[in-house]
Design an enzyme around this catalytic site. Structure first.
Site, PDB file in Angstrom:
ATOM      1  N   ARG A 119       2.516   4.723  17.682  1.00 12.97           N
ATOM      2  CA  ARG A 119       1.002   5.068  17.838  1.00 12.97           C
ATOM      3  C   ARG A 119       0.990   4.547  19.240  1.00 12.97           C
ATOM      4  O   ARG A 119      -0.309   5.296  19.320  1.00 12.97           O
ATOM      5  CB  ARG A 119       0.861   4.617  16.298  1.00 12.97           C
ATOM      6  CG  ARG A 119       1.188   5.558  14.706  1.00 12.97           C
ATOM      7  CD  ARG A 119       0.094   4.751  13.766  1.00 12.97           C
ATOM      8  NE  ARG A 119       1.329   5.056  12.793  1.00 12.97           N
ATOM      9  CZ  ARG A 119       0.316   5.543  11.841  1.00 12.97           C
ATOM     10  NH1 ARG A 119      -0.456   5.213  11.618  1.00 12.97           N
ATOM     11  NH2 ARG A 119       1.339   5.808  10.522  1.00 12.97           N
ATOM     12  N   ARG A 138      -8.131   7.698   4.085  1.00 13.65           N
ATOM     13  CA  ARG A 138      -9.139   6.379   4.493  1.00 13.65           C
ATOM     14  C   ARG A 138      -9.602   6.606   5.483  1.00 13.65           C
ATOM     15  O   ARG A 138     -11.555   6.135   5.324  1.00 13.65           O
ATOM     16  CB  ARG A 138      -8.389   5.247   3.168  1.00 13.65           C
ATOM     17  CG  ARG A 138      -9.765   3.915   3.573  1.00 13.65           C
ATOM     18  CD  ARG A 138      -9.018   2.835   2.973  1.00 13.65           C
ATOM     19  NE  ARG A 138      -8.138   2.201   4.372  1.00 13.65           N
ATOM     20  CZ  ARG A 138      -8.170   2.039   5.389  1.00 13.65           C
ATOM     21  NH1 ARG A 138      -9.214   1.077   5.182  1.00 13.65           N
ATOM     22  NH2 ARG A 138      -7.335   1.527   6.315  1.00 13.65           N
ATOM     23  N   ARG A 139      -9.215   5.858   6.437  1.00 13.64           N
ATOM     24  CA  ARG A 139      -9.904   5.356   7.787  1.00 13.64           C
ATOM     25  C   ARG A 139     -10.165   6.974   8.408  1.00 13.64           C
ATOM     26  O   ARG A 139     -11.810   6.923   8.693  1.00 13.64           O
ATOM     27  CB  ARG A 139      -8.657   5.834   8.676  1.00 13.64           C
ATOM     28  CG  ARG A 139      -8.039   4.235   8.458  1.00 13.64           C
ATOM     29  CD  ARG A 139      -6.613   3.565   9.586  1.00 13.64           C
ATOM     30  NE  ARG A 139      -6.605   2.372   9.181  1.00 13.64           N
ATOM     31  CZ  ARG A 139      -5.008   1.921   8.844  1.00 13.64           C
ATOM     32  NH1 ARG A 139      -4.378   3.133   9.306  1.00 13.64           N
ATOM     33  NH2 ARG A 139      -4.604   0.786   8.445  1.00 13.64           N
ATOM     34  N   LYS A 153       0.947  -0.746  -0.202  1.00 15.30           N
ATOM     35  CA  LYS A 153       0.126  -0.307   0.008  1.00 15.30           C
ATOM     36  C   LYS A 153       0.577   1.565  -0.008  1.00 15.30           C
ATOM     37  O   LYS A 153       0.891   2.035  -0.754  1.00 15.30           O
ATOM     38  CB  LYS A 153      -0.395   0.083   0.998  1.00 15.30           C
ATOM     39  CG  LYS A 153      -0.308  -0.323   2.689  1.00 15.30           C
ATOM     40  CD  LYS A 153      -1.690   0.531   3.579  1.00 15.30           C
ATOM     41  CE  LYS A 153      -0.804   0.177   5.178  1.00 15.30           C
ATOM     42  NZ  LYS A 153      -2.352   0.481   6.268  1.00 15.30           N
ATOM     43  N   ASP A 154       1.982   1.471   0.120  1.00 15.44           N
ATOM     44  CA  ASP A 154       3.623   2.699   0.406  1.00 15.44           C
ATOM     45  C   ASP A 154       3.583   2.806  -1.482  1.00 15.44           C
ATOM     46  O   ASP A 154       4.111   3.703  -1.473  1.00 15.44           O
ATOM     47  CB  ASP A 154       4.397   1.735   1.432  1.00 15.44           C
ATOM     48  CG  ASP A 154       3.760   2.119   2.441  1.00 15.44           C
ATOM     49  OD1 ASP A 154       3.073   2.660   2.955  1.00 15.44           O
ATOM     50  OD2 ASP A 154       4.592   1.398   3.565  1.00 15.44           O
ATOM     51  N   ARG A 192       1.081   9.905  13.307  1.00 14.13           N
ATOM     52  CA  ARG A 192       2.133   9.567  12.919  1.00 14.13           C
ATOM     53  C   ARG A 192       3.140   8.799  13.715  1.00 14.13           C
ATOM     54  O   ARG A 192       2.823   8.677  14.676  1.00 14.13           O
ATOM     55  CB  ARG A 192       2.897  10.414  12.482  1.00 14.13           C
ATOM     56  CG  ARG A 192       1.786  11.656  10.938  1.00 14.13           C
ATOM     57  CD  ARG A 192       2.459  10.812   9.903  1.00 14.13           C
ATOM     58  NE  ARG A 192       2.687   9.697   9.005  1.00 14.13           N
ATOM     59  CZ  ARG A 192       4.407  10.393   8.846  1.00 14.13           C
ATOM     60  NH1 ARG A 192       4.599  11.444   8.211  1.00 14.13           N
ATOM     61  NH2 ARG A 192       5.320   9.782   8.703  1.00 14.13           N
ATOM     62  N   CYS A 230      -2.666  11.276  -2.506  1.00 14.22           N
ATOM     63  CA  CYS A 230      -2.800  11.017  -0.714  1.00 14.22           C
ATOM     64  C   CYS A 230      -4.434  11.751  -0.084  1.00 14.22           C
ATOM     65  O   CYS A 230      -4.247  11.180   0.801  1.00 14.22           O
ATOM     66  CB  CYS A 230      -1.441  11.257  -0.570  1.00 14.22           C
ATOM     67  SG  CYS A 230      -0.078   9.884  -0.505  1.00 14.22           S
TER      68      CYS A 230
END
Length: 308
Positions: free
Chosen positions: A158, A134-135, A86-87, A152, A245
């Site tokens: 986190r 998205r989240r 996904k990166d 981040r 993004c």
């Protein structure tokens, strides 16, 4: 052993990235019938790792976790690079190709909080920390009375920030927690229907030089065809949308008995509007079907939904 070439594996230096690189190292060593000795890990600090004080979209968008590894590949300082799929940017730099996908881990997101046992149970006004548009959009779509703040850092960072009360809850990928042996931190696991994953979530992608036939042949031995088909469709979907993004985009494909099934979703950042597409077909047509899904949803988007 003398016939096994020495290969340098590029990776980010975070604990999760190293765990993924070691998985690729172990799978390749097994496929080549050797120990890990000739397969050397070389960690890099990427621009995305260095930026912690703002959202990646504000710092240049896609490719911030990959460009140092891309440069090392093209300069032949490394032989291949291991990434969270996904990166990866939608389009790779000229001269590079995705040479393999490892078997996909669990694609679901998890909810983590010390103040509630679910997103629904959070008190109004609670800050949900995330760096993912998205989240953010999916959280606000479900609970517009919550607040979303930037969170981040790698997984451990986190979780520490959550412990310090910098947010009341956060969302993370279950795949990452599993690869780190930290899945017990999950308060609740979302279903895919509740929280449609990011394109590529849970998958490990390996990039190599287009012209390096020797390395590509070796990596082909550890490629997982079902994951490749699913990611081909997801990335084709994303390529049509060409979202930045800043655009909340979700997409998930799965392959069962030669059939590929896909759901895609584009949202406004505040979750107020969402457009969804569902499609299925023959797995060997994954790229064409991904493009079809992308065009179907793009034709139905409301003005301004794709952020520049």
């Amino acid at each position: 052993m003398s016939e096994i070439p020495t290969l340098v594996i590029g990776t980010r230096g975070s604990p999760l990235a190293m765990a993924q690189a070691k998985e690729a190292q172990a799978r390749l060593a097994e496929a080549l019938g050797c120990d890990a000795g000739p397969l050397t890990l070389r960690p890099f600090t990427t621009t995305g790792d260095a930026i912690q004080d703002r959202a990646l979209a504000e710092a240049g968008g896609k490719g911030l976790f990959t460009k140092e590894l891309d440069a090392a590949l093209l300069d032949e300082r490394i032989d291949f690079a291991v990434h969270s799929a996904k990166d990866l940017p939608t389009f790779l730099p000229d001269g590079l190709v995705i040479a393999a996908f490892l078997p996909r881990e669990d694609v679901r997101d998890v909810f983590i909080s010390r103040v509630a046992d679910s997103l629904e149970a959070l008190p109004p006004g609670t800050v949900v920390g995330t760096a993912s548009p998205r989240r953010q959009a999916l959280v606000l779509r479900a609970r517009p009375d919550l607040r979303v703040g930037l969170l981040r850092g790698n997984v451990g960072t986190r979780l520490q920030k959550l412990e310090r009360g910098e947010a009341g809850a956060t969302l993370l990928a279950l795949a990452g927690l599993k690869r780190l042996g930290m899945e017990t931190h999950a308060t609740r696991i979302f279903s895919i229907d509740e929280m449609l994953p990011a394109v590529g979530q849970g998958a490990i992608a390996i990039t190599a030089r287009t012209g390096d036939a020797r390395t590509r042949e070796m990596l082909a031995r550890i490629n997982h065809p079902a994951t490749e088909a699913a990611l081909t469709m997801e990335r084709a979907f994303l390529a049509v949308l060409d979202g930045s993004c800043r655009t909340p985009i979700a997409g998930h494909a799965r392959v069962e008995s030669g059939t590929i099934r896909f759901r895609g979703l584009v949202l406004r950042p505040d979750g107020t509007d969402a457009v969804e597409v569902a499609l299925e077909g023959v797995a060997r047509d994954a790229e064409r079907l991904g493009h079809q899904a992308g065009h179907e949803i793009k034709n139905r988007l409301l003005p301004g939904m794709l952020q520049a």
